[in-house]
Write a protein that holds these residues in place. Structure first.
Motif, mmCIF file in Angstrom:
data_model
loop_
_atom_site.group_PDB
_atom_site.id
_atom_site.type_symbol
_atom_site.label_atom_id
_atom_site.label_comp_id
_atom_site.label_asym_id
_atom_site.label_seq_id
_atom_site.Cartn_x
_atom_site.Cartn_y
_atom_site.Cartn_z
ATOM 1 N N ARG A 1 -1.008 0.911 -8.491
ATOM 2 C CA ARG A 1 -1.640 2.390 -7.848
ATOM 3 C C ARG A 1 -3.227 2.789 -7.516
ATOM 4 N NH1 ARG A 1 2.988 1.908 -11.978
ATOM 5 N NH2 ARG A 1 4.495 2.137 -10.572
ATOM 6 N N ARG A 2 -3.858 2.375 -8.852
ATOM 7 C CA ARG A 2 -5.368 2.170 -8.954
ATOM 8 C C ARG A 2 -6.190 2.048 -7.262
ATOM 9 N NH1 ARG A 2 -4.458 1.059 -14.171
ATOM 10 N NH2 ARG A 2 -5.192 0.000 -14.321
ATOM 11 N N LEU A 3 -5.283 0.747 -7.597
ATOM 12 C CA LEU A 3 -6.709 0.359 -6.213
ATOM 13 C C LEU A 3 -6.359 0.892 -5.030
ATOM 14 C CD1 LEU A 3 -8.369 -2.172 -5.125
ATOM 15 C CD2 LEU A 3 -6.451 -3.163 -5.501
ATOM 16 N N VAL B 1 0.834 -1.052 -0.087
ATOM 17 C CA VAL B 1 -0.294 -0.438 -0.226
ATOM 18 C C VAL B 1 1.404 1.406 -0.210
ATOM 19 C CG1 VAL B 1 -1.560 1.367 1.923
ATOM 20 C CG2 VAL B 1 -1.778 -1.151 0.882
ATOM 21 N N ALA B 2 1.864 1.372 0.778
ATOM 22 C CA ALA B 2 2.943 2.146 0.723
ATOM 23 C C ALA B 2 3.932 2.297 -0.294
ATOM 24 C CB ALA B 2 3.704 1.917 1.795
ATOM 25 N N VAL C 1 -4.956 4.858 4.022
ATOM 26 C CA VAL C 1 -5.453 5.853 5.042
ATOM 27 C C VAL C 1 -3.509 6.697 4.967
ATOM 28 C CG1 VAL C 1 -6.938 5.499 6.618
ATOM 29 C CG2 VAL C 1 -3.957 5.941 6.752
ATOM 30 N N PRO C 2 -3.811 8.333 4.444
ATOM 31 C CA PRO C 2 -2.570 8.905 4.383
ATOM 32 C C PRO C 2 -1.301 8.889 5.674
ATOM 33 C CG PRO C 2 -4.681 10.181 3.724
ATOM 34 C CD PRO C 2 -4.837 9.442 4.367
ATOM 35 N N ASP C 3 -0.003 8.891 5.720
ATOM 36 C CA ASP C 3 0.558 8.468 5.715
ATOM 37 C C ASP C 3 2.327 9.183 5.727
ATOM 38 O OD1 ASP C 3 2.663 8.115 8.501
ATOM 39 O OD2 ASP C 3 2.645 6.071 7.991
ATOM 40 N N GLY C 4 2.220 11.005 5.779
ATOM 41 C CA GLY C 4 2.885 10.909 5.189
ATOM 42 C C GLY C 4 3.144 11.604 3.992
ATOM 43 N N ASP C 5 3.597 11.055 2.930
ATOM 44 C CA ASP C 5 3.899 11.305 1.625
ATOM 45 C C ASP C 5 3.421 10.608 0.808
ATOM 46 O OD1 ASP C 5 5.932 9.473 2.292
ATOM 47 O OD2 ASP C 5 7.662 11.415 0.312
ATOM 48 N N HIS C 6 2.710 9.475 1.635
ATOM 49 C CA HIS C 6 2.193 8.254 1.106
ATOM 50 C C HIS C 6 0.973 7.680 2.186
ATOM 51 C CE1 HIS C 6 5.271 6.777 3.452
ATOM 52 N NE2 HIS C 6 4.628 5.747 4.048
ATOM 53 N N LEU C 7 0.217 6.464 1.430
ATOM 54 C CA LEU C 7 -0.621 5.656 1.715
ATOM 55 C C LEU C 7 -0.120 4.770 2.589
ATOM 56 C CD1 LEU C 7 -3.527 6.735 -0.926
ATOM 57 C CD2 LEU C 7 -3.343 7.449 1.358
ATOM 58 N N THR C 8 -0.703 4.595 3.732
ATOM 59 C CA THR C 8 -0.730 3.181 4.064
ATOM 60 C C THR C 8 -2.033 2.182 4.888
ATOM 61 O OG1 THR C 8 -0.288 3.811 6.605
ATOM 62 C CG2 THR C 8 1.305 3.732 5.645
ATOM 63 N N TRP C 9 -1.372 1.319 4.837
ATOM 64 C CA TRP C 9 -2.692 0.223 5.312
ATOM 65 C C TRP C 9 -3.350 0.046 7.395
ATOM 66 C CZ3 TRP C 9 -6.108 -2.522 2.672
ATOM 67 C CH2 TRP C 9 -7.095 -4.121 3.278
ATOM 68 N N ARG C 10 -4.650 0.580 7.077
ATOM 69 C CA ARG C 10 -4.792 0.648 8.307
ATOM 70 C C ARG C 10 -5.870 -0.100 8.548
ATOM 71 N NH1 ARG C 10 -6.597 6.745 10.883
ATOM 72 N NH2 ARG C 10 -4.298 6.508 11.080
ATOM 73 N N LEU D 1 -9.046 2.972 -2.017
ATOM 74 C CA LEU D 1 -8.501 2.202 -1.037
ATOM 75 C C LEU D 1 -9.038 3.134 0.578
ATOM 76 C CD1 LEU D 1 -6.312 -0.906 -1.544
ATOM 77 C CD2 LEU D 1 -9.204 -0.285 -0.976
ATOM 78 N N ALA D 2 -8.474 4.203 -0.783
ATOM 79 C CA ALA D 2 -8.828 6.172 0.461
ATOM 80 C C ALA D 2 -9.708 5.945 0.537
ATOM 81 C CB ALA D 2 -7.171 6.704 0.490
ATOM 82 N N GLU D 3 -10.203 6.249 -0.810
ATOM 83 C CA GLU D 3 -12.193 6.941 -0.736
ATOM 84 C C GLU D 3 -13.387 6.623 0.072
ATOM 85 O OE1 GLU D 3 -13.285 5.484 -4.856
ATOM 86 O OE2 GLU D 3 -11.920 6.218 -5.384
ATOM 87 N N PRO D 4 -14.085 7.738 0.680
ATOM 88 C CA PRO D 4 -14.752 7.399 1.777
ATOM 89 C C PRO D 4 -16.104 6.667 1.644
ATOM 90 C CG PRO D 4 -14.464 9.499 1.477
ATOM 91 C CD PRO D 4 -13.513 9.187 0.198
ATOM 92 N N GLY D 5 -15.819 6.030 2.721
ATOM 93 C CA GLY D 5 -17.061 4.265 2.751
ATOM 94 C C GLY D 5 -16.007 3.099 1.611
ATOM 95 N N THR D 6 -15.289 3.255 1.810
ATOM 96 C CA THR D 6 -14.588 2.393 0.848
ATOM 97 C C THR D 6 -14.103 1.121 2.062
ATOM 98 O OG1 THR D 6 -14.260 3.019 -0.971
ATOM 99 C CG2 THR D 6 -13.286 1.306 -0.592
ATOM 100 N N VAL D 7 -13.850 -0.190 1.789
ATOM 101 C CA VAL D 7 -12.909 -1.114 3.004
ATOM 102 C C VAL D 7 -12.323 -2.126 2.337
ATOM 103 C CG1 VAL D 7 -13.189 -2.870 4.129
ATOM 104 C CG2 VAL D 7 -14.994 -0.729 4.237
ATOM 105 N N GLY D 8 -11.359 -2.454 1.747
ATOM 106 C CA GLY D 8 -10.327 -3.253 1.542
ATOM 107 C C GLY D 8 -10.377 -4.675 2.089
ATOM 108 N N PHE D 9 -10.607 -5.867 1.330
ATOM 109 C CA PHE D 9 -10.023 -7.408 1.837
ATOM 110 C C PHE D 9 -8.889 -7.864 1.212
ATOM 111 C CE2 PHE D 9 -10.611 -11.703 1.308
ATOM 112 C CZ PHE D 9 -10.864 -12.504 2.835
#
Length: 289
Positions: A249-251, A228-229, A276-285, A255-263
């Motif tokens: 990258r698109r996926l 994810v990062a 979710v945002p974490d500095g200059d990239h996204l990470t998995w929460r 996964l950061a869009e509201p109302g969206t959960v990944g499995f």
């Protein structure tokens, strides 16, 4: 935090469930596989793994879960992916794969109150053996696969590629029960097919929509939360690494869009989550069950 920071690595989790309106989705564990991280992700760096020690076990292996996703609505039941089945293999002598085993999926399905006969269809993200196990291999004491009664839903390009390959008998698949599906097709109330080639020629995601939310069961588009990062990191198992990374990258953005959960079926104890945002990239929460 997106990644564990303790010295205890994640372990494949037990059953976990989420409600999306009137639809229930549950992770059904089958087993696990340990992966050699540098061989798994050739573009990864030692520094990146050092920053996330909680993803690796004491031997330095990446911990990955194996199982399926049960989707239930109005008394009906669909299974997405079918684990590795009742078998195990020692570590491969080289390459990414360490020891792998399955065998627990039917027991966990029973804990969710479901028998194999309750599953009306098994939809597979792709035809690798850690996703087709209980659908392809005879179950102990039965002499046939546990879901032999059910339709087996495979994307048209995935099945076409499979049929052109020379497969050993154990992975030839239950051809009489296979029903091919197409991009955008609804296969179960609120569940649609999304062909996302890259990992394989016909790799498929399944999007579950209900209660104003959606869950993307993304199969092997992502193998680990660390991607994810680093969505540019394709795995050694990806058929087309460039195409896989482009889709990833698109996926991750989705996964950061509201109302969206990944499995993430291989995400050990964090199978449900968001980017979710974490500095200059996204990470998995991880999302609480």
């Amino acid at each position: 935090m997106a990644y564990p920071t303790t010295e205890q690595p994640p372990r494949p989790t037990g059953v976990r469930s989420l409600l999306l309106g009137d639809t229930k989705v549950s992770y059904v564990p089958d087993g696990e596989v340990r992966l050699r991280p540098r061989e798994m992700f050739p573009d990864a760096t030692d520094a990146a793994w050092a920053a996330h020690p909680g993803l690796l076990d004491a031997s330095g292996s990446l911990v990955a879960s194996i199982g399926g996703l049960l989707v239930e609505k109005d008394g009906r039941a669909l299974l997405i992916d079918a684990g590795f089945g009742p078998r195990s293999l020692p570590p491969a002598p080289d390459g990414p794969r360490g020891a792998i085993h399955g065998g627990a999926l039917l027991d966990h399905l029973a804990r969710l109150g479901r028998r194999p006969e309750d599953i009306e269809a098994v939809a597979v993200t792709h035809l690798h053996p850690d996703h087709t196990g209980w659908a392809w291999h005879p179950a102990p004491g039965l002499g046939r696969p546990a879901f032999a009664h059910a339709d087996h839903l495979v994307s048209e390009p995935e099945w076409a590629a499979h049929r052109t390959q020379t497969e050993p008998p154990e992975t030839a698949g239950p051809a009489p029960r296979v029903r091919t599906v197409t991009d955008g097709q609804e296969i179960f109330p609120g569940v649609r097919v999304r062909v996302a080639a890259g990992h394989t020629l016909g790799h498929t995601e399944f999007v579950v929509s209900a209660g104003g939310r959606r869950l993307i069961a993304f199969g092997d588009a992502l193998h680990s939360p660390i991607q994810v990062a680093h969505p540019e990191w394709s795995s050694a198992f990806d058929h087309d690494p460039v195409r896989a990374a482009d889709h990833r990258r698109r996926l991750v953005a989705e996964l950061a869009e509201p109302g969206t959960v990944g499995f993430g079926i291989h995400f050990a104890d964090a199978v449900f989550g968001r980017a979710v945002p974490d500095g200059d990239h996204l990470t998995w929460r991880p999302t609480a069950a």
